[in-house]
Design a protein around this motif. Sequence first.
Motif, short mmCIF file in Angstrom:
data_model
loop_
_atom_site.label_atom_id
_atom_site.label_comp_id
_atom_site.label_asym_id
_atom_site.label_seq_id
_atom_site.Cartn_x
_atom_site.Cartn_y
_atom_site.Cartn_z
N PHE A 304 -5.62 -18.75 6.62
CA PHE A 304 -5.14 -19.00 7.98
C PHE A 304 -5.53 -17.83 8.86
O PHE A 304 -5.69 -16.71 8.38
N ARG A 305 -5.66 -18.11 10.15
CA ARG A 305 -5.94 -17.05 11.10
C ARG A 305 -4.82 -17.00 12.13
O ARG A 305 -4.26 -18.03 12.51
N ALA A 306 -4.49 -15.77 12.53
CA ALA A 306 -3.50 -15.61 13.60
C ALA A 306 -3.98 -14.53 14.56
O ALA A 306 -4.71 -13.62 14.16
N ALA A 307 -3.58 -14.63 15.81
CA ALA A 307 -3.98 -13.65 16.81
C ALA A 307 -3.25 -12.34 16.57
O ALA A 307 -2.10 -12.33 16.10
N PRO A 308 -3.88 -11.22 16.86
CA PRO A 308 -3.24 -9.91 16.69
C PRO A 308 -2.17 -9.71 17.75
O PRO A 308 -2.15 -10.39 18.78
N PRO A 309 -1.27 -8.77 17.52
CA PRO A 309 -0.28 -8.46 18.55
C PRO A 309 -0.98 -7.86 19.76
O PRO A 309 -2.02 -7.21 19.63
N LEU A 310 -0.41 -8.09 20.94
CA LEU A 310 -1.01 -7.54 22.16
C LEU A 310 -0.64 -6.08 22.29
O LEU A 310 0.47 -5.67 21.97
N GLY A 311 -1.59 -5.29 22.80
CA GLY A 311 -1.28 -3.90 23.09
C GLY A 311 -1.12 -3.04 21.86
O GLY A 311 -2.10 -2.71 21.21
N VAL A 312 0.10 -2.72 21.54
CA VAL A 312 0.37 -1.73 20.50
C VAL A 312 -0.24 -2.13 19.16
O VAL A 312 -0.24 -3.28 18.77
N ARG A 313 -0.74 -1.12 18.46
CA ARG A 313 -1.36 -1.32 17.15
C ARG A 313 -0.30 -1.02 16.10
O ARG A 313 -0.34 -0.03 15.40
N GLU A 314 0.67 -1.91 16.03
CA GLU A 314 1.80 -1.65 15.15
C GLU A 314 1.45 -2.01 13.70
O GLU A 314 0.68 -2.91 13.44
N GLU A 315 2.06 -1.26 12.79
CA GLU A 315 1.88 -1.56 11.37
C GLU A 315 3.26 -1.75 10.77
O GLU A 315 3.99 -0.78 10.54
N ALA A 316 3.63 -3.00 10.52
CA ALA A 316 4.92 -3.28 9.90
C ALA A 316 4.93 -2.71 8.49
O ALA A 316 3.91 -2.28 7.96
N ASN A 317 6.10 -2.70 7.87
CA ASN A 317 6.25 -2.05 6.58
C ASN A 317 5.30 -2.63 5.54
O ASN A 317 5.28 -3.82 5.28
N GLY A 318 4.50 -1.77 4.93
CA GLY A 318 3.56 -2.18 3.90
C GLY A 318 2.24 -2.69 4.41
O GLY A 318 1.36 -2.99 3.61
N PHE A 319 2.07 -2.80 5.71
CA PHE A 319 0.83 -3.29 6.27
C PHE A 319 0.03 -2.14 6.85
O PHE A 319 0.55 -1.09 7.17
N ARG A 320 -1.28 -2.36 7.00
CA ARG A 320 -2.09 -1.41 7.74
C ARG A 320 -3.34 -2.10 8.26
O ARG A 320 -3.79 -3.11 7.72
N TRP A 321 -3.88 -1.53 9.34
CA TRP A 321 -5.15 -2.01 9.88
C TRP A 321 -6.26 -1.19 9.28
O TRP A 321 -6.14 0.03 9.14
N ALA A 322 -7.36 -1.87 8.92
CA ALA A 322 -8.49 -1.15 8.36
C ALA A 322 -9.78 -1.86 8.73
O ALA A 322 -9.83 -3.09 8.78
N SER A 323 -10.81 -1.06 8.99
CA SER A 323 -12.12 -1.65 9.23
C SER A 323 -12.65 -2.19 7.91
O SER A 323 -12.28 -1.70 6.85
N PRO A 324 -13.49 -3.22 7.97
CA PRO A 324 -14.00 -3.83 6.73
C PRO A 324 -14.67 -2.83 5.80
O PRO A 324 -14.66 -3.00 4.58
N SER A 325 -15.23 -1.74 6.35
CA SER A 325 -15.93 -0.78 5.50
C SER A 325 -15.02 0.32 5.00
O SER A 325 -15.47 1.22 4.30
N ALA A 326 -13.73 0.25 5.31
CA ALA A 326 -12.81 1.30 4.89
C ALA A 326 -12.78 1.41 3.37
O ALA A 326 -12.81 0.40 2.67
N LEU A 327 -12.71 2.63 2.89
CA LEU A 327 -12.70 2.85 1.44
C LEU A 327 -11.29 2.68 0.91
O LEU A 327 -10.55 3.63 0.74
N LEU A 328 -10.93 1.43 0.62
CA LEU A 328 -9.62 1.13 0.08
C LEU A 328 -9.79 0.44 -1.26
O LEU A 328 -10.79 -0.25 -1.48
N PRO A 329 -8.82 0.62 -2.17
CA PRO A 329 -8.88 -0.13 -3.42
C PRO A 329 -8.76 -1.61 -3.12
O PRO A 329 -7.73 -2.05 -2.61
N THR A 330 -9.78 -2.36 -3.41
CA THR A 330 -9.74 -3.78 -3.10
C THR A 330 -10.52 -4.58 -4.11
O THR A 330 -11.11 -4.04 -5.04
#
Length: 351
Positions: A304-330
């Motif tokens: 599913f796709r959903a629109a991002p929140p407007l304005g603030v780049r909030e990160e709710a508990n346990g979430f984070r924003w990352a660019s596709p090339s970010a070096l994360l365990p995935t």
Amino acid sequence: MSSVEAGPLLAWFSQHRRRFPWRTPFPRDPYLVLVAEVMLQQTQASRVAVLFPRFLERFPTLDLLAAASEDEVVAAFAGLGYYRRARLLHRLAREVAARGWPRSSSELVRLPGMGPYTAAAVAAFAFGELTPPVDGNLCRITARLFAVNSVLRSPTLSAQAHAFARKLVATHPTPEIFEALMELGATVCTPQQPQCAICPWATHCAAFRGGKPSAFPLPQPARTKETPTWVALWVENAAGEVLLRQLTEPPLLGLWLPPLHRGDGDPQYRAAILAQEAGLVANPSLVGSLRHHITHRRITVLLFRAAPPLGVREEANGFRWASPSALLPTSSLAEKLARLAHRSRAKGEAP
DNA sequence: AACTCGGGGCC
DNA sequence: GGCCCAGAGTT
């Protein structure tokens, strides 16, 4: 065990050896052997050949691996599966960096992630020990040569395989024997449709003489299969970043992926739950589905796709924003989801 | 001894 | 689809 001799095997191997980046002259660098053998656990060599160079470029030495964080090591393992291997490899690197390399298989086997096979392989290929590494290839070859009525990883077959390899290496005392056995199993004495016509041992093989070489070893008992449906939520902000959440239970424990709902129920409702947990107000819309296989599960993922929140780049508990090339365990599942999301956007479906 | 843990290659 | 792979750790 009689007339099966190492000579024909080594002659065959000298002509048919495949090139792999970890197949350097003996004795090999223990760090290279370690990384290769851990990656090769339950993973085909052709697959490891793709990811092994990337990992070594990221972590050229054991000390650099030990100095890295666990997440960095797991990230470098992305796409290989069985990510516990990466965490154990990291722990092992820290112990060896602090205390040095044990040089015998009996000491190596106490290190994290080192079982009987990997300990014997590192001891053989890096330190010249002639204790046989007993892997699936050697067990399958042994089962066929001597028509052993056992399943592949049974203790009885493993013991016979160990004894067989020990006799072989006694006549030609080189670790090359072990690599030749694995190569024969991987390319000639294969699980299905073995190539007995080109096998150096065919005339001595009980299974071949019996006419049904693939009947050995005995088939594994059937596994129960699950076919769950997971729901994933794709949220992309104006900066091109994607919303991710870390999984807190297996499978894929500890990896970062777009928010997943792995329970039951109506997919649209489950997507709405994900959106709410992420602090979104938008109503998710279905963009497509894909299949993903892990161990005994055949998973359908509804994206599913959903629109991002407007304005603030909030990160709710346990979430984070990352660019596709970010070096994360995935996981490679993340790449599948990204491709599906971008395909659907290219076709002009509503965001 | 039985389960669990990824992902892809191959029929 | 099903089977398997250069296995190890946990229960």
